[in-house]
Scaffold this motif. Structure first.
Motif, short mmCIF file in Angstrom:
data_model
loop_
_atom_site.label_atom_id
_atom_site.label_comp_id
_atom_site.label_asym_id
_atom_site.label_seq_id
_atom_site.Cartn_x
_atom_site.Cartn_y
_atom_site.Cartn_z
N VAL A 13 26.62 0.23 2.94
CA VAL A 13 25.21 0.35 2.66
C VAL A 13 24.52 0.21 4.25
O VAL A 13 23.75 1.07 4.72
CB VAL A 13 24.77 -0.58 2.09
CG1 VAL A 13 23.15 -0.67 1.94
CG2 VAL A 13 25.04 -0.40 0.35
N LEU A 14 25.10 -0.69 5.02
CA LEU A 14 24.28 -0.86 6.17
C LEU A 14 24.93 0.33 7.23
O LEU A 14 24.10 0.83 7.96
CB LEU A 14 24.68 -2.14 6.88
CG LEU A 14 24.38 -3.76 6.57
CD1 LEU A 14 24.92 -4.61 7.03
CD2 LEU A 14 22.79 -3.39 6.51
N PHE A 15 26.16 0.74 7.14
CA PHE A 15 26.58 2.08 7.69
C PHE A 15 25.59 3.24 7.46
O PHE A 15 25.38 4.04 8.56
CB PHE A 15 27.92 2.12 7.37
CG PHE A 15 28.57 3.36 7.85
CD1 PHE A 15 28.83 3.69 9.17
CD2 PHE A 15 28.70 4.73 6.97
CE1 PHE A 15 29.32 5.00 9.75
CE2 PHE A 15 28.89 5.64 7.44
CZ PHE A 15 29.48 6.09 8.85
N MET A 16 25.51 3.35 6.25
CA MET A 16 24.81 4.58 5.78
C MET A 16 23.30 4.75 6.22
O MET A 16 22.91 5.43 6.81
CB MET A 16 24.79 4.89 4.25
CG MET A 16 26.05 5.46 3.83
SD MET A 16 26.45 7.09 4.73
CE MET A 16 25.12 8.04 4.43
N ILE A 17 22.72 3.73 6.28
CA ILE A 17 21.21 3.36 6.53
C ILE A 17 21.19 3.56 8.17
O ILE A 17 20.49 4.58 8.71
CB ILE A 17 20.94 2.13 6.51
CG1 ILE A 17 20.55 2.00 4.92
CG2 ILE A 17 19.23 1.95 7.06
CD1 ILE A 17 20.14 0.54 4.32
N HIS A 18 22.32 2.99 8.82
CA HIS A 18 22.45 3.06 10.28
C HIS A 18 22.58 4.85 10.63
O HIS A 18 22.09 5.32 11.52
CB HIS A 18 23.52 2.41 10.83
CG HIS A 18 23.89 2.71 12.57
ND1 HIS A 18 22.99 2.45 13.38
CD2 HIS A 18 25.02 3.48 12.98
CE1 HIS A 18 23.75 2.92 14.50
NE2 HIS A 18 24.91 3.51 14.02
N ASP A 19 23.60 5.20 10.18
CA ASP A 19 23.85 6.65 10.30
C ASP A 19 22.77 7.71 9.81
O ASP A 19 22.76 8.75 10.22
CB ASP A 19 25.18 7.15 9.75
CG ASP A 19 26.44 6.87 10.64
OD1 ASP A 19 26.13 6.11 11.82
OD2 ASP A 19 27.48 7.77 10.44
N PHE A 20 21.98 7.26 8.82
CA PHE A 20 20.86 8.30 8.58
C PHE A 20 19.90 8.41 9.66
O PHE A 20 19.43 9.33 9.66
CB PHE A 20 19.92 7.68 7.33
CG PHE A 20 20.53 7.85 6.06
CD1 PHE A 20 21.35 9.08 5.67
CD2 PHE A 20 20.73 6.86 4.97
CE1 PHE A 20 21.89 9.21 4.38
CE2 PHE A 20 21.07 7.11 3.70
CZ PHE A 20 21.84 8.34 3.46
N GLU A 21 19.56 7.30 10.60
CA GLU A 21 18.89 7.31 11.72
C GLU A 21 19.56 8.14 12.69
O GLU A 21 18.85 9.11 13.36
CB GLU A 21 18.73 5.89 12.15
CG GLU A 21 17.96 5.89 13.52
CD GLU A 21 17.96 4.56 14.44
OE1 GLU A 21 17.34 4.54 15.58
OE2 GLU A 21 18.54 3.68 14.09
N GLU A 22 20.79 8.26 12.67
CA GLU A 22 21.22 9.23 13.80
C GLU A 22 21.27 10.44 13.18
O GLU A 22 21.01 11.66 14.11
CB GLU A 22 22.90 8.86 13.88
CG GLU A 22 23.24 7.71 14.75
CD GLU A 22 24.62 7.05 14.67
OE1 GLU A 22 24.71 6.46 15.71
OE2 GLU A 22 25.20 7.70 14.07
N ILE A 23 21.59 10.98 11.93
CA ILE A 23 21.34 12.22 11.41
C ILE A 23 20.03 12.77 11.49
O ILE A 23 19.90 13.94 11.93
CB ILE A 23 21.83 12.18 9.74
CG1 ILE A 23 23.36 12.03 9.84
CG2 ILE A 23 21.37 13.34 9.43
CD1 ILE A 23 23.68 11.66 8.27
N VAL A 24 18.99 11.98 11.14
CA VAL A 24 17.85 12.39 11.29
C VAL A 24 16.97 12.67 12.68
O VAL A 24 16.55 13.69 12.99
CB VAL A 24 16.74 11.37 10.55
CG1 VAL A 24 15.21 11.70 10.66
CG2 VAL A 24 16.97 11.50 9.17
N MET A 25 17.75 11.88 13.79
CA MET A 25 17.04 11.89 15.03
C MET A 25 17.89 12.62 15.99
O MET A 25 17.18 13.14 16.92
CB MET A 25 16.82 10.69 15.52
CG MET A 25 15.73 9.42 14.39
SD MET A 25 14.17 10.55 14.53
CE MET A 25 13.78 10.68 16.30
N ALA A 26 19.18 12.76 15.72
CA ALA A 26 19.93 13.69 16.86
C ALA A 26 19.47 14.76 17.44
O ALA A 26 19.49 15.01 18.65
CB ALA A 26 21.52 13.39 16.44
N GLU A 27 19.40 15.53 16.27
CA GLU A 27 18.96 17.16 16.91
C GLU A 27 17.57 17.20 17.45
O GLU A 27 17.46 17.62 18.80
CB GLU A 27 18.79 17.91 15.75
CG GLU A 27 18.76 19.36 16.09
CD GLU A 27 18.93 20.28 15.07
OE1 GLU A 27 18.44 21.46 15.03
OE2 GLU A 27 19.51 20.01 13.89
#
Length: 180
Positions: A13-27
């Protein structure tokens, strides 16, 4: 007092929330800081998110890598719950916690700007440390067992991340070719 099996599921759960930030913001981040990231004077030795010149991983390619990582962490959590064995799970939790510090805090300080993933890293670092503390109280692992678990978690996470980063780059190129 603590339901150990419920706590175990905090890792994916923590991993997914963290990676959502990366997915949304990286581009968007890559576009916003394009000039800083391309300059030879940039202090970032290793560019995040597959940046290489003007190329970066597509959001969809990153999502595939995140999905695979999520499946791996979910399987580790599931098997830990089924077999009531938390040695590998604890190592992965340690590796994710270390990732918050070494990847996101370090990159943010080095780059002197926001780096995707740093907000959730700041929020989740105390949570992860607390979970490791609670698990240590519940499991009463010896120092040697904690040390070996953490080393194994780091090694496994490095293997997973290196393999996935290579696969994400290839998948990103395949998607770009397919779209032409």
């Amino acid at each position: 007092m603590y339901d150990i099996k419920a706590i175990v599921w905090m890792l994916p759960v923590l991993f997914m929330i963290h990676d959502f930030e990366e997915i949304v913001m990286a581009e968007a981040w890559s576009k916003r800081f394009k000039r800083e990231l391309e300059e030879n004077t940039s202090v970032m030795r290793k560019k995040p998110f597959g940046l290489n010149g003007t190329n970066y991983w597509s959001t969809s390619a990153m999502s595939v890598g995140v999905e695979i990582e999520f499946v791996i962490l979910s399987l580790v959590s599931l098997l830990s719950c089924i077999f009531s064995s938390y040695f590998i799970w604890y190592g992965f939790l340690f590796a994710v916690t270390l990732h918050f510090i070494l990847a996101h805090f370090y990159l943010c300080i080095e780059f002197k700007h926001y780096v995707p993933g740093v907000v959730t890293s700041v929020l989740f670092l105390p949570v992860c440390v607390y979970i490791m503390y609670v698990f240590q109280l519940l499991l009463k692992y010896s120092f040697v067992k904690v040390f070996l678990s953490c080393i194994l978690g780091i090694v496994l996470m490095i293997v997973v991340l290196v393999t996935l980063h290579d696969a994400i780059g290839k998948f990103s190129r395949l998607l770009a070719e397919y779209s032409l």
